[in-house]
Write an enzyme that holds these catalytic residues in place. Structure first.
Site, PDB file in Angstrom:
ATOM      1  N   GLY A 108       1.117  -1.267   0.151  1.00 34.63           N
ATOM      2  CA  GLY A 108       0.313  -0.171  -0.141  1.00 34.63           C
ATOM      3  C   GLY A 108       0.522   1.577   0.071  1.00 34.63           C
ATOM      4  O   GLY A 108       1.600   0.463  -1.032  1.00 34.63           O
ATOM      5  N   ASP A 109       0.858   2.352   1.115  1.00 31.61           N
ATOM      6  CA  ASP A 109       1.304   2.945   1.144  1.00 31.61           C
ATOM      7  C   ASP A 109       2.260   3.510   2.285  1.00 31.61           C
ATOM      8  O   ASP A 109       2.504   4.845   3.023  1.00 31.61           O
ATOM      9  CB  ASP A 109       0.381   4.646   0.887  1.00 31.61           C
TER      10      ASP A 109
END
Length: 201
Positions: A108-109
């Protein structure tokens, strides 16, 4: 001569097999989008760093970074823009660190940075601030300009933890408090915060 040619062919096949295995391992251990090490490599580098720090009475820092407003980019500019952004984040992140440090994408981030052999907590804080400043600059993407930011949590060896799991957990707890401090900041793990973060997670 025939035997020699057969042996050369065998060697060629072996080399090709080894190269294929090496490529497979690299694919398994590196994030295909950003080409940063993944969680497996990050944990391994952290384990090596802890062993080295223990042997040499050195300090080590773990930084847990999470992008702010990344969802907005995906929702408003599309997933290709999100991928492009992550690539630029990786490049900016690498520009902030030393050759001996490891910046990994956990998914993800979320990113993890291992800083072995660091000269105290202030050096880790300085790097965390560099991350925050770098991610706070506008990102020029094909489909528009993205203004995001980053929150960073810091845990130190041996001050906060002495194992891989403790250091990652406490850096993550510090990240939680960075996000609740208004985002786009870093926070250093505080022992009294551990209970609060797990209770509110």
């Amino acid at each position: 001569v025939v035997k020699l040619e057969a042996r050369e062919y065998e060697l060629e096949c072996t080399i090709q097999d080894l190269l294929a295995v090496k490529a497979e391992l690299e694919r398994a251990n590196y994030d295909p989008l950003t080409h940063l090490p993944n969680r497996v490599i990050a944990r391994d580098r952290l384990q090596q760093g802890v062993l080295h720090a223990k042997r040499n009475s050195r300090q080590l820092a773990v930084l847990y970074m999470d992008l702010d407003k990344f969802k907005w980019v995906n929702d408003n500019l599309g997933h290709p823009a999100g991928d492009e952004l992550l690539l630029q984040v990786a490049q900016r992140g690498l520009a902030c660190i030393r050759d001996s440090d490891t910046l990994a994408r956990l998914g993800g981030d979320e990113f993890l940075c291992v800083l072995p052999n660091i000269d105290g907590q202030q050096a880790a804080e300085d790097l965390a601030q560099r991350f925050v400043d770098a991610m706070n600059q506008p990102f020029t993407l094909r489909d528009g300009v993205a203004h995001i930011g980053a929150s960073v949590g810091i845990a130190m060896y041996p001050l906060h933890g002495t194992t891989v799991d403790q250091l990652i957990e406490f850096a993550d707890a510090a990240l939680y408090f960075a996000k609740h401090a208004g985002r786009n900041v870093y926070r250093v793990f505080q022992v009294e915060d551990a209970g609060d973060a797990s209770a509110s997670a």
